[in-house]
Design an enzyme around this catalytic site. Structure first.
Site, mmCIF file in Angstrom:
data_model
loop_
_atom_site.group_PDB
_atom_site.id
_atom_site.type_symbol
_atom_site.label_atom_id
_atom_site.label_comp_id
_atom_site.label_asym_id
_atom_site.label_seq_id
_atom_site.Cartn_x
_atom_site.Cartn_y
_atom_site.Cartn_z
ATOM 1 N NE ARG A 48 -9.173 -5.853 1.186
ATOM 2 C CZ ARG A 48 -8.218 -5.476 2.023
ATOM 3 N NH1 ARG A 48 -6.964 -5.875 1.824
ATOM 4 N NH2 ARG A 48 -8.479 -4.697 3.066
ATOM 5 C CD GLU A 95 -1.979 -3.307 9.101
ATOM 6 O OE1 GLU A 95 -1.575 -2.124 9.017
ATOM 7 O OE2 GLU A 95 -2.610 -3.872 8.196
ATOM 8 N NE ARG A 105 -6.271 0.081 0.671
ATOM 9 C CZ ARG A 105 -6.043 -0.613 1.796
ATOM 10 N NH1 ARG A 105 -5.384 -0.065 2.788
ATOM 11 N NH2 ARG A 105 -6.462 -1.851 1.903
ATOM 12 C CG HIS A 132 0.281 -4.054 5.196
ATOM 13 N ND1 HIS A 132 -0.453 -3.635 4.119
ATOM 14 C CD2 HIS A 132 0.686 -5.311 4.908
ATOM 15 C CE1 HIS A 132 -0.501 -4.602 3.218
ATOM 16 N NE2 HIS A 132 0.191 -5.633 3.669
ATOM 17 C CD GLU A 139 -0.446 0.497 4.423
ATOM 18 O OE1 GLU A 139 0.279 -0.514 4.417
ATOM 19 O OE2 GLU A 139 -1.691 0.448 4.289
ATOM 20 C CG HIS A 147 -1.951 -1.099 1.151
ATOM 21 N ND1 HIS A 147 -2.300 -1.870 2.226
ATOM 22 C CD2 HIS A 147 -2.699 -1.531 0.101
ATOM 23 C CE1 HIS A 147 -3.224 -2.751 1.846
ATOM 24 N NE2 HIS A 147 -3.482 -2.564 0.560
#
Ligand SMILES: *[C@@H]1O[C@H](CO)[C@@H](O)[C@H](O)[C@H]1NC(C)=O
Ligand SMILES: *[C@@H]1O[C@H](CO)[C@@H](O)[C@H](O)[C@H]1NC(C)=O
Ligand SMILES: *[C@@H]1O[C@H](CO)[C@@H](O)[C@H](O)[C@H]1NC(C)=O
Ligand SMILES: *[C@@H]1O[C@H](CO)[C@@H](O)[C@H](O)[C@H]1NC(C)=O
Ligand SMILES: [Zn+2]
Length: 438
Positions: free
Chosen positions: A273, A399, A255, A325, A200, A197
């Site tokens: 995704r 994360e 993103r 992430h 990030e 992404h």
């Protein structure tokens, strides 16, 4: 002694002068995105009843806000935190609405443009760069990261090989570093990717940090030595190269990838995704304008296809898949797409438990850990689930910091502590998988 024995550690952090010149000559931060975030806010709220959840979803949808956490409106649920970036021209509408609906909120960032400018004024960036050093405590543009990779490939050829696994949508090379002592052609391996992404930025900073630490400490630190002796690390510092570049030049909060759509003007697919594992089901959107758009078909994005091909080809050797992430402070393992327990749960779970403890031991920062579906939210078509389904036994998504105070705008001052603590977690997981488990 072999020829690797020179004091590599001293040269690890140095880059030639031309890189510095490159940096000075390039246009920097595009003058901070033409002031486009002036007056924008970021607020945090926790809808605590179903009624409020519906109200919040509705208004977010209507005002087309940029959701920071969770990543899609469909994942908003009662009792979970939502962080939302509100464009200046709708902030009054939204705040008035929340007050009327009696939904409490907290302002995280009052003026996004101001925070951006404070965090990245160009003058201090230059001052903090010594003539020959590469500064691992600032965020780097794609061009800088790729030059750094080339430099590493050239100056540390005994431990590092750089190669390309394909091309991005916009034709950029997808570079990977292979790190490890070249004792055998085939060793077990760990895949690490950062920057799926674009916005990030702490992810790519960590990937670079990991390489730096490996080079600096593999002589003095027995754990790192063992890691480089027994394993190869495939490190992809910037997965979504087009998106990352765009986040530097046009939209700091971009993103997705940058692919075009034949029927809509909106660009980009969520590269987390787009994998062929329960593709485009719960937690993914079929609409090209959404931030969690799954794409027209699985692996439609050349970046995803290139990495999937590489992992398929090397899956016999790859023992772990780690993806970086931000932000939430979580260590997640499969499944993302359903509430269910993986086979070998106890091994993976104990690796995660130890890793977050190791992480916490440095500055006391708490990470939650668990299956992504129940710890973060359900999402289908993720790289982690795909890697797991394709036979890689240890797959994790980090994360990184923080939990919303700065969100995606984690200040450069926090790169070092974030990466330092994360290193411990990664080393811990790596050592765990070198042992036989179960
Ligand atoms: C806010 O600005 C955006 C972008 O300029 C525009 O598309 C949108 O319609 C505006 N919304 C309102 C409520 O004025
Ligand atoms: C890395 O270095 C080797 C020589 O040591 C070279 O053959 C190779 O092309 C380099 N890789 C890249 C991507 O430049
Ligand atoms: C991993 O972390 C645990 C604490 O959670 C610690 O006891 C163990 O020594 C660590 N292992 C390595 C190899 O760092
Ligand atoms: C679970 O562990 C066993 C023993 O290490 C291994 O053979 C098997 O492939 C693992 N299963 C999965 C799904 O990772
Ligand atoms: Zn992400």
């Amino acid at each position: 002694m072999n020829f690797l024995g020179k004091s590599r550690s001293q040269t690890a952090a140095f880059l030639p002068l031309y890189l510095l010149l490159l940096k000075i000559l390039q246009p920097g931060h595009s003058h901070l995105y033409s002031n486009r975030y002036a007056g924008d806010m970021v607020i945090q709220l926790i809808p605590n009843t179903e009624e409020k959840v519906d109200a919040v979803k509705n208004i977010y949808h209507q005002l087309k806000v940029d959701l920071w956490q969770p990543s899609s409106i469909s994942c908003v649920s009662a009792g979970t935190v939502t962080d939302v970036h509100i464009p200046h021209n709708v902030s009054w509408n939204l705040l008035a609405f929340l007050q009327k609906a009696n939904i409490q909120y907290k302002i995280l960032i009052e003026d996004l443009q101001k925070i951006l400018e404070e965090g990245s004024s160009l003058q201090p960036r230059r001052n903090r760069r010594s003539l020959s050093g590469y500064n691992y405590e600032i965020y780097h543009s794609l061009e800088e990261i790729q030059s750094w990779m080339r430099h590493m490939n050239k100056t540390h050829s005994s431990l590092i090989q750089m190669f390309s696994i394909g091309k991005s949508y916009e034709g950029r090379s997808l570079f990977v570093l292979k790190l490890g002592r070249r004792s055998q052609a085939y060793k077990r391996a760990v895949w690490i990717d950062c920057g799926i992404h674009a916005r990030e930025w702490i992810g790519p900073a960590f990937c670079q940090w990991f390489v730096k630490e490996a080079l600096l400490t593999h002589r003095s630190d027995p754990t790192m030595r063992k890691m480089l002796n027994h394993l190869y690390f495939y490190i992809m510092p910037v997965f979504n190269v087009d998106g990352y570049h765009f986040s530097w030049t046009h939209d700091r909060f971009w993103r997705k990838t940058r692919s075009r759509n034949s029927r809509f003007r909106c660009r980009g697919v969520d590269a987390n995704r787009n994998w062929k594992v329960k593709w485009c089901d719960e937690g993914a959107s079929m609409h090209p304008c959404d931030d969690t758009y799954c794409g027209p078909f699985p692996e439609s994005e050349p970046e995803v296809k290139a990495v999937a091909n590489f992992l398929r080809k090397h899956r016999k050797y790859i023992r772990a898949y780690l993806s970086f992430h931000a932000y939430a402070q979580m260590l997640l393992y499969p499944y993302s797409y359903k509430y269910a327990t993986i086979p070998n749960f106890s091994c993976v779970e104990s690796a995660a438990y130890k890793a977050v403890n190791a992480l916490r031991s440095v500055y006391g920062v708490q990470y939650r850990y668990g299956p992504a579906s129940s710890t973060l939210y359900v999402s289908s078509g993720s790289s982690m689930d795909w890697a797991y389904k394709n036979g890689i036994p240890y797959t994790f998504a980090f994360e990184l910091r923080d939990t919303g105070h700065f969100g995606f705008l984690l200040p450069e001052m926090l790169i070092k502590p974030t990466c330092t603590e994360t290193m411990l977690a990664v080393k811990n997981i790596t050592m765990h998988l070198l042992k036989k488990c179960p």
